[in-house]
Scaffold this active site. Sequence first.
Site, short mmCIF file in Angstrom:
data_model
loop_
_atom_site.label_atom_id
_atom_site.label_comp_id
_atom_site.label_asym_id
_atom_site.label_seq_id
_atom_site.Cartn_x
_atom_site.Cartn_y
_atom_site.Cartn_z
N GLU A 59 14.95 44.13 -29.22
CA GLU A 59 15.89 44.48 -28.15
C GLU A 59 15.20 44.66 -26.79
O GLU A 59 15.89 44.84 -25.76
CB GLU A 59 16.66 45.76 -28.51
CG GLU A 59 17.78 45.58 -29.51
CD GLU A 59 17.33 45.41 -30.95
OE1 GLU A 59 16.26 45.95 -31.30
OE2 GLU A 59 18.02 44.72 -31.71
N ILE A 83 4.97 45.82 -37.11
CA ILE A 83 3.97 45.90 -38.18
C ILE A 83 4.40 44.98 -39.32
O ILE A 83 5.55 45.04 -39.78
CB ILE A 83 3.83 47.36 -38.68
CG1 ILE A 83 3.42 48.26 -37.49
CG2 ILE A 83 2.80 47.45 -39.80
CD1 ILE A 83 3.41 49.76 -37.81
N HIS A 89 10.02 38.45 -41.55
CA HIS A 89 10.73 39.19 -40.50
C HIS A 89 9.83 39.50 -39.31
O HIS A 89 10.23 39.36 -38.13
CB HIS A 89 11.28 40.49 -41.10
CG HIS A 89 12.30 41.18 -40.27
ND1 HIS A 89 13.56 40.66 -40.05
CD2 HIS A 89 12.26 42.35 -39.60
CE1 HIS A 89 14.23 41.49 -39.27
NE2 HIS A 89 13.47 42.51 -38.97
N PHE A 114 3.03 43.83 -21.27
CA PHE A 114 3.28 43.69 -22.72
C PHE A 114 2.53 44.75 -23.52
O PHE A 114 1.37 44.57 -23.88
CB PHE A 114 2.88 42.27 -23.15
CG PHE A 114 3.32 41.91 -24.53
CD1 PHE A 114 4.67 41.80 -24.84
CD2 PHE A 114 2.40 41.67 -25.54
CE1 PHE A 114 5.09 41.46 -26.12
CE2 PHE A 114 2.80 41.33 -26.82
CZ PHE A 114 4.15 41.22 -27.11
N ARG A 128 -4.72 51.35 -32.64
CA ARG A 128 -4.39 50.92 -31.29
C ARG A 128 -3.48 51.90 -30.54
O ARG A 128 -3.09 51.65 -29.42
CB ARG A 128 -3.72 49.54 -31.36
CG ARG A 128 -4.70 48.45 -31.69
CD ARG A 128 -4.10 47.21 -32.32
NE ARG A 128 -5.15 46.25 -32.61
CZ ARG A 128 -6.03 46.36 -33.62
NH1 ARG A 128 -5.97 47.38 -34.45
NH2 ARG A 128 -6.97 45.44 -33.79
N1 INI Z 1 11.33 46.35 -34.92
C1 INI Z 1 10.15 46.81 -34.43
O1 INI Z 1 10.08 47.24 -33.27
N2 INI Z 1 9.04 46.77 -35.21
C2 INI Z 1 9.06 46.31 -36.50
O2 INI Z 1 7.99 46.33 -37.16
C3 INI Z 1 10.29 45.84 -37.02
N3 INI Z 1 10.35 45.34 -38.36
O3 INI Z 1 9.31 45.16 -39.00
O4 INI Z 1 11.42 45.10 -38.89
C4 INI Z 1 11.43 45.88 -36.19
N4 INI Z 1 12.62 45.44 -36.63
C5 INI Z 1 13.87 45.77 -35.97
C6 INI Z 1 14.22 44.80 -34.86
O5 INI Z 1 13.38 44.97 -33.73
C7 INI Z 1 15.66 45.00 -34.40
O6 INI Z 1 15.82 46.29 -33.85
C8 INI Z 1 16.68 44.81 -35.53
O7 INI Z 1 16.48 43.58 -36.18
C9 INI Z 1 18.13 44.86 -34.95
O8 INI Z 1 18.33 43.82 -34.00
#
Ligand code: INI
Length: 154
Positions: A59, A83, A89, A114, A128
């Site tokens: 987002e 992660i 995904h 970034f 990190r």
């Molecule tokens: N969002 C993250 O910020 N980090 C992650 O590791 C992550 N994983 O692994 O799923 C993640 N998923 C959620 C994604 O950013 C969205 O918020 C979600 O898919 C809804 O749109």
Amino acid sequence: MNIIEGSFEAKGKKFAIVVSRFNHFIVDSLLEGAIDALKRSGNVQDSDITVIRVPGAYELPLVAKKAAKTGKFDAIIAIGAVIRGGTPHFDFVAGESNKGLAQVCLDSEIPVSFGVITTDSIEQAIERAGTKAGNKGAEAALGALEMVNVLAQL
Ligand code: INI
């Protein structure tokens, strides 16, 4: 010879930090590092920093774009932690976040820093986020400070 390069001083400049909630244990440390760098290295006041929270790294680009469009900010710092898990995904979230933020930066002509870490493990993420590999949130903030100063000279 003309050399244009930025310092970190940014008193009076306005910064938006767009930060994801996902993996907040890690992300909170990145955010803390970014705010500390803006204040201590950039001389930025609390009142010139706006923190905007979003659900996940996916987002970040939309909200960064909206923030850029307001015209209220000299730079945007995007912070998140993606992660790797056991499925593809990770690649979609990290890829779209990275690509989207780069596009916002070029389209808006505002620096979008970034500060999204992308790691294979939680251990790498912790490294990190303020331990042995530094704090990538602070690094992203320093990048934003420098870019604000470089752009001001062009
Ligand atoms: N969002 C993250 O910020 N980090 C992650 O590791 C992550 N994983 O692994 O799923 C993640 N998923 C959620 C994604 O950013 C969205 O918020 C979600 O898919 C809804 O749109």
